[in-house]
Design a protein around this motif. Structure first.
Motif, PDB file in Angstrom:
ATOM      1  N   UNK A   1     -71.522   6.561 -57.157  1.00  0.00           N
ATOM      2  CA  UNK A   1     -71.483   6.892 -55.737  1.00  0.00           C
ATOM      3  C   UNK A   1     -70.392   7.926 -55.504  1.00  0.00           C
ATOM      4  N   UNK A   2     -70.606   8.756 -54.504  1.00  0.00           N
ATOM      5  CA  UNK A   2     -69.590   9.727 -54.117  1.00  0.00           C
ATOM      6  C   UNK A   2     -68.520   9.041 -53.262  1.00  0.00           C
ATOM      7  N   UNK A   3     -67.284   9.505 -53.387  1.00  0.00           N
ATOM      8  CA  UNK A   3     -66.196   9.015 -52.550  1.00  0.00           C
ATOM      9  C   UNK A   3     -65.918  10.012 -51.429  1.00  0.00           C
ATOM     10  N   UNK A   4     -65.521   9.490 -50.286  1.00  0.00           N
ATOM     11  CA  UNK A   4     -65.093  10.366 -49.200  1.00  0.00           C
ATOM     12  C   UNK A   4     -63.779  11.047 -49.593  1.00  0.00           C
ATOM     13  N   UNK A   5     -63.430  12.154 -48.939  1.00  0.00           N
ATOM     14  CA  UNK A   5     -62.167  12.840 -49.280  1.00  0.00           C
ATOM     15  C   UNK A   5     -60.941  11.956 -49.194  1.00  0.00           C
ATOM     16  N   UNK A   6     -60.996  10.880 -48.383  1.00  0.00           N
ATOM     17  CA  UNK A   6     -59.837   9.979 -48.304  1.00  0.00           C
ATOM     18  C   UNK A   6     -59.693   9.087 -49.520  1.00  0.00           C
ATOM     19  N   UNK A   7     -60.684   9.090 -50.419  1.00  0.00           N
ATOM     20  CA  UNK A   7     -60.660   8.391 -51.707  1.00  0.00           C
ATOM     21  C   UNK A   7     -60.767   6.882 -51.595  1.00  0.00           C
ATOM     22  N   UNK A   8     -60.943   6.335 -50.402  1.00  0.00           N
ATOM     23  CA  UNK A   8     -60.966   4.880 -50.254  1.00  0.00           C
ATOM     24  C   UNK A   8     -62.238   4.386 -49.562  1.00  0.00           C
TER      25      UNK A   8
ATOM     26  N   UNK B   1     -64.449  -4.162 -56.673  1.00  0.00           N
ATOM     27  CA  UNK B   1     -63.608  -3.039 -57.072  1.00  0.00           C
ATOM     28  C   UNK B   1     -62.578  -2.783 -55.981  1.00  0.00           C
ATOM     29  N   UNK B   2     -61.329  -2.764 -56.385  1.00  0.00           N
ATOM     30  CA  UNK B   2     -60.209  -2.523 -55.488  1.00  0.00           C
ATOM     31  C   UNK B   2     -59.720  -1.090 -55.651  1.00  0.00           C
ATOM     32  N   UNK B   3     -58.992  -0.584 -54.650  1.00  0.00           N
ATOM     33  CA  UNK B   3     -58.355   0.733 -54.757  1.00  0.00           C
ATOM     34  C   UNK B   3     -56.942   0.635 -54.200  1.00  0.00           C
ATOM     35  N   UNK B   4     -55.995   1.177 -54.948  1.00  0.00           N
ATOM     36  CA  UNK B   4     -54.598   1.212 -54.542  1.00  0.00           C
ATOM     37  C   UNK B   4     -54.111   2.656 -54.586  1.00  0.00           C
ATOM     38  N   UNK B   5     -52.959   2.914 -53.988  1.00  0.00           N
ATOM     39  CA  UNK B   5     -52.442   4.282 -53.907  1.00  0.00           C
ATOM     40  C   UNK B   5     -50.944   4.282 -54.145  1.00  0.00           C
ATOM     41  N   UNK B   6     -50.446   5.391 -54.708  1.00  0.00           N
ATOM     42  CA  UNK B   6     -49.019   5.550 -54.966  1.00  0.00           C
ATOM     43  C   UNK B   6     -48.662   7.028 -54.891  1.00  0.00           C
ATOM     44  N   UNK B   7     -47.376   7.296 -54.781  1.00  0.00           N
ATOM     45  CA  UNK B   7     -46.899   8.673 -54.762  1.00  0.00           C
ATOM     46  C   UNK B   7     -46.592   9.196 -56.155  1.00  0.00           C
ATOM     47  N   UNK B   8     -46.482   8.295 -57.133  1.00  0.00           N
ATOM     48  CA  UNK B   8     -46.189   8.665 -58.514  1.00  0.00           C
ATOM     49  C   UNK B   8     -47.158   7.946 -59.443  1.00  0.00           C
ATOM     50  N   UNK B   9     -47.431   8.501 -60.624  1.00  0.00           N
ATOM     51  CA  UNK B   9     -48.363   7.832 -61.541  1.00  0.00           C
ATOM     52  C   UNK B   9     -47.877   6.482 -62.036  1.00  0.00           C
ATOM     53  N   UNK B  10     -46.570   6.244 -61.962  1.00  0.00           N
ATOM     54  CA  UNK B  10     -46.015   4.965 -62.389  1.00  0.00           C
ATOM     55  C   UNK B  10     -45.832   3.993 -61.225  1.00  0.00           C
ATOM     56  N   UNK B  11     -46.300   4.375 -60.046  1.00  0.00           N
ATOM     57  CA  UNK B  11     -46.214   3.514 -58.876  1.00  0.00           C
ATOM     58  C   UNK B  11     -44.877   3.623 -58.179  1.00  0.00           C
ATOM     59  N   UNK B  12     -44.565   2.693 -57.257  1.00  0.00           N
ATOM     60  CA  UNK B  12     -45.340   1.464 -56.996  1.00  0.00           C
ATOM     61  C   UNK B  12     -46.655   1.729 -56.271  1.00  0.00           C
ATOM     62  N   UNK B  13     -47.697   0.983 -56.665  1.00  0.00           N
ATOM     63  CA  UNK B  13     -49.003   1.072 -56.038  1.00  0.00           C
ATOM     64  C   UNK B  13     -49.144  -0.023 -54.983  1.00  0.00           C
ATOM     65  N   UNK B  14     -49.877   0.285 -53.924  1.00  0.00           N
ATOM     66  CA  UNK B  14     -50.172  -0.706 -52.888  1.00  0.00           C
ATOM     67  C   UNK B  14     -51.646  -0.619 -52.509  1.00  0.00           C
ATOM     68  N   UNK B  15     -52.183  -1.722 -52.076  1.00  0.00           N
ATOM     69  CA  UNK B  15     -53.581  -1.800 -51.646  1.00  0.00           C
ATOM     70  C   UNK B  15     -53.835  -0.720 -50.598  1.00  0.00           C
TER      71      UNK B  15
END
Length: 339
Positions: free
Chosen positions: A196-203, A136-150
């Motif tokens: 599983x619970x995620x830490x507040x940093x979400x990653x 399972x990977x996790x990426x992050x973006x500032x908008x729901x349409x991305x751009x997303x990055x690892x």
């Protein structure tokens, strides 16, 4: 004995030939009403994951690109949006599996969530040889349409983190949910369901990984809450009586359980072995997203590896249980059923 991958099992079964070439009568007719199923008609899509942001619903999907008799060929994730559940805007690909440098293939099921002003995207991929199996990977973006990055540069979950599982593809189909207290949880799995619970940093995972496998669980879990009840909805398969995946669900008054099995929510997606639920409330109405294999695009018919996303109205009984959903061609172009 080595476990047989469920998709490989389908390929060996007689239904494979039928699914790879649908009869003409099964093809979606052009010119149907906005909001009818399938909702995306210019390409094959699967594993729908809705996210509401303000007055807009965003829908994250995998992109099926299987050619001829291929089973699955998925390289990227797409996102669409709507404000009325009838018309959809295509925002294109938000990520390719190659954007995770440590992954080698398979842009499988995903889900995005908003937290702390950012958007986090969780997805199943095939890890490279350093951690064999699905991950399972996790990426992050500032908008729901991305751009997303690892967001990590490494997998959030790898196969060796769930050693009690029976096969290498158990770590797929992430669902992510933030509770009323602000704590975010991740659930996932194939044959076994984990949480599983995620830490507040979400990653990062925060604490132990627990197994919460409900009856007939196959894959595709989805967590949501309505009132005081938590819902775990998933692709189910009773191997004694069913050929294709259905959708079942369980409820609990706490994510710690115990979970009460509530039975079937809906049947299989037409012409499709797999199915994947996504549930959301949008503008005071509830919706169940699914996929089937009824779409034809050009000279390519629907098949096991060429699916199409659908949506239906979702309703609840006074006791909080969900009313069974009948999958239709009309979808949300028709008003909710009166029961």
């Amino acid at each position: 004995m080595k476990a047989i991958h469920p998709f490989a099992r389908v390929a060996l079964a007689s239904l494979c030939a039928a699914a790879l070439a649908l009869p003409a009568a099964a093809q979606v007719k052009p010119g149907t009403a906005p909001g009818s199923n399938p909702i995306i008609r210019d390409k094959f899509t699967a594993d729908p994951a809705p996210l509401v942001v303000g007055d807009t619903l965003y829908l994250y999907v995998g992109h099926d690109e299987a050619q001829r008799d291929e089973m699955f060929n998925m390289r990227e994730w797409l996102v669409y949006s709507t404000k009325d559940m009838k018309t959809w805007t295509d925002h294109g690909a938000i990520m390719n599996v190659k954007d995770f440098k440590w992954a080698k293939a398979d842009a499988w099921a995903s889900q995005a969530i908003e937290k702390n002003g950012k958007f986090y995207f969780y997805a199943a991929v095939e890890h490279d040889g350093t951690h064999p199996g699905k991950a399972i990977a996790v990426a992050v973006a500032d908008k729901p349409t991305g751009p997303f990055k690892d967001a990590r540069g490494s997998a959030l979950v790898t196969n060796e983190m769930t050693p009690k599982g029976t096969h290498s593809w158990e770590d797929i189909d992430p669902t992510v949910f933030t509770d009323d207290d602000g704590t975010t949880w991740l659930a996932w799995g194939n044959r076994q369901c984990y949480i599983a619970r995620l830490k507040p940093n979400m990653i990062e995972i925060d604490g132990p990984i627990r197994e919460i496998t409900p009856p007939h669980f196959e894959e595709g879990p989805w967590l949501h809450k309505r009132g005081k009840l938590y819902y775990l909805t998933y692709a189910s398969l009773d191997r004694k009586t069913q050929r294709d995946e259905h959708v079942s669900y369980s409820t609990a008054t706490s994510l710690d359980g115990p979970w009460t099995y509530r039975g079937l929510l809906t049947g299989s997606g037409k012409y499709s072995f797999t199915i994947h639920p996504g549930i959301v409330q949008f503008k005071d109405n509830w919706y169940l997203f699914l996929h089937n294999a009824t779409l034809a695009v050009g000279d390519m018919n629907g098949a096991i590896g060429r699916r199409a996303v659908t949506v239906e109205h979702l309703q609840y009984n006074p006791d909080g249980t969900m009313k069974p959903v009948v999958q239709t061609e009309a979808g949300v172009s028709a008003p909710p059923p009166r029961r």
